[in-house]
Design an enzyme around this catalytic site. Structure first.
Site, PDB file in Angstrom:
ATOM      1  N   LYS A 159      76.246  73.358  35.708  1.00 18.48           N
ATOM      2  CA  LYS A 159      76.225  74.424  36.701  1.00 18.48           C
ATOM      3  C   LYS A 159      74.865  74.346  37.399  1.00 18.48           C
ATOM      4  O   LYS A 159      73.930  75.090  37.072  1.00 18.48           O
ATOM      5  CB  LYS A 159      76.461  75.775  36.001  1.00 18.48           C
ATOM      6  CG  LYS A 159      76.898  76.878  36.929  1.00 18.48           C
ATOM      7  CD  LYS A 159      77.385  78.100  36.156  1.00 18.48           C
ATOM      8  CE  LYS A 159      77.384  79.334  37.018  1.00 18.48           C
ATOM      9  NZ  LYS A 159      78.308  79.312  38.157  1.00 18.48           N
TER      10      LYS A 159
HETATM   11  N1  PMP Z   1      84.168  76.961  38.084  1.00 21.64           N
HETATM   12  C1  PMP Z   1      83.062  77.089  38.807  1.00 21.64           C
HETATM   13  C2  PMP Z   1      82.744  76.053  39.816  1.00 21.64           C
HETATM   14  C3  PMP Z   1      82.217  78.195  38.625  1.00 21.64           C
HETATM   15  O1  PMP Z   1      81.113  78.340  39.358  1.00 21.64           O
HETATM   16  C4  PMP Z   1      82.557  79.174  37.672  1.00 21.64           C
HETATM   17  C5  PMP Z   1      81.676  80.372  37.467  1.00 21.64           C
HETATM   18  N2  PMP Z   1      80.618  80.081  36.611  1.00 21.64           N
HETATM   19  C6  PMP Z   1      83.730  78.993  36.920  1.00 21.64           C
HETATM   20  C7  PMP Z   1      84.519  77.870  37.160  1.00 21.64           C
HETATM   21  C8  PMP Z   1      84.136  79.975  35.868  1.00 21.64           C
HETATM   22  O2  PMP Z   1      83.252  79.924  34.788  1.00 21.64           O
HETATM   23  P1  PMP Z   1      82.960  81.197  33.895  1.00 21.64           P
HETATM   24  O3  PMP Z   1      84.264  81.712  33.453  1.00 21.64           O
HETATM   25  O4  PMP Z   1      82.165  80.666  32.757  1.00 21.64           O
HETATM   26  O5  PMP Z   1      82.215  82.172  34.713  1.00 21.64           O
END
Ligand code: PMP
Length: 304
Positions: A159
């Site tokens: 991320k």
């Molecule tokens: N995909 C992307 C590209 C994201 O930015 C996020 C948000 N962090 C998610 C999926 C979902 O992840 P999470 O459930 O951990 O927030």
């Protein structure tokens, strides 16, 4: 809508007033996108504010940093504690929590290894990311003409701040075309995820989501949804999805910390319909779990 401000932001170990949380214009990450971050939510529970799966998010932050060879100058336990401290200091019960690790001021050029590593944590109240209407009646989505990153170009497992320029291209395209959000295919043309959410479909009673190898982020909400569905006795699978699998699905929803669980009612002008029974059931259990109303999932809550 401008960010609703709170009182204090945690910066490198100190809580500083919101308006004084400033950085230099020659901050490395501003120029080269060389930061890693997390998006986390705290919810109000009967026992006070609790941060949902905080440790899992911070573990992902450290994995993202490792991928980009960024040495975070704190332990994960210290960052977990700092997130709790920031929520406490702002006296907010339910909020979004944004830790960011960025390369700071002092070095320029593409070698990131010499740059100082800074950490900040901000919290603010943030409502339904894709709108209240979207949560109850579903959103309209468009398959983007922009592809998700190839793992050997930019790793979807991390991320990283700079990676989100790809999401923004897709988001702007979708919004300008009159949709709420974009779905991204990977370079091979299979469904990867949305711009900031993972995606699920329901087909013949089974819940299916693309595998991480399709280019999806390892979503914490994705993992929670899979656990909830399995506990409900639903068949849950990872499987490759083509865009037409979305068009013809019985139900579709996207999930993420910001978007929580948002039903999808239309994709590329093909009607999926109002939120279906499984989407509604998973939403119901998820929203109860985050508020501490489901004993079975109490270990997901980290009280501040
Ligand atoms: N995909 C992307 C590209 C994201 O930015 C996020 C948000 N962090 C998610 C999926 C979902 O992840 P999470 O459930 O951990 O927030």
């Amino acid at each position: 809508m401008p960010i609703p401000t709170t009182e204090k932001i945690w910066m490198d170990g100190e809580l500083v007033p919101w308006d004084e949380a400033r950085i230099h214009v020659l901050t490395h990450s501003l120029h080269y996108g060389s930061g890693v971050f997390e998006g986390i939510r705290a919810y109000e529970t009967r026992k006070g504010a609790a941060i949902f799966r905080l440790t899992d998010h911070i573990d992902r932050l450290f994995r993202s940093a490792k991928i980009f060879t960024i040495e975070i100058p704190y332990t994960s336990g210290q960052i977990v504690e700092a997130c709790k401290e920031t929520v406490r200091a702002n006296d907010v019960r339910s909020c979004y929590v944004r830790p960011i690790v960025y390369l700071g001021y002092g070095e320029m050029g593409l070698n990131p290894l010499l740059a100082p590593v800074n950490v900040a944590i901000a919290v603010w109240p943030w409502g339904a990311y894709l709108g209240e209407e979207g949560l109850t009646h579903g959103v309209r989505m468009k398959i983007s003409s922009w592809r998700r990153h190839d793992p050997n170009i930019i790793p979807p497992a991390a991320k990283g701040t700079g990676q989100y320029i790809n999401s923004q291209l897709a988001k702007v395209e979708a919004i300008k075309a009159g949709y709420d959000e974009a779905i991204m295919l990977n370079p091979q043309g299979l469904v990867a995820e949305a711009t900031g959410e993972n995606i699920f479909i329901v087909r013949d009673g089974s819940l299916i989501t693309p595998p991480l190898s399709a280019g999806a982020l390892i979503g914490v909400t994705r993992d929670s949804v899979m656990a909830i569905a399995r506990d409900l006795g639903v068949d849950v699978r990872e499987g490759d999805l083509h865009r037409t699998d979305l068009y013809t699905a019985d139900e579709v929803f996207v999930c993420g910390t910001a978007a929580e669980i948002t039903p999808v009612r239309e994709i590329d002008d093909r009607v999926v319909g109002e939120p279906g029974p499984l989407t509604k059931k998973i939403q119901e259990v998820f929203f109860a779990a985050v508020k501490g109303e489901v004993e079975q999932y109490s270990e997901w809550l980290e009280h501040v």
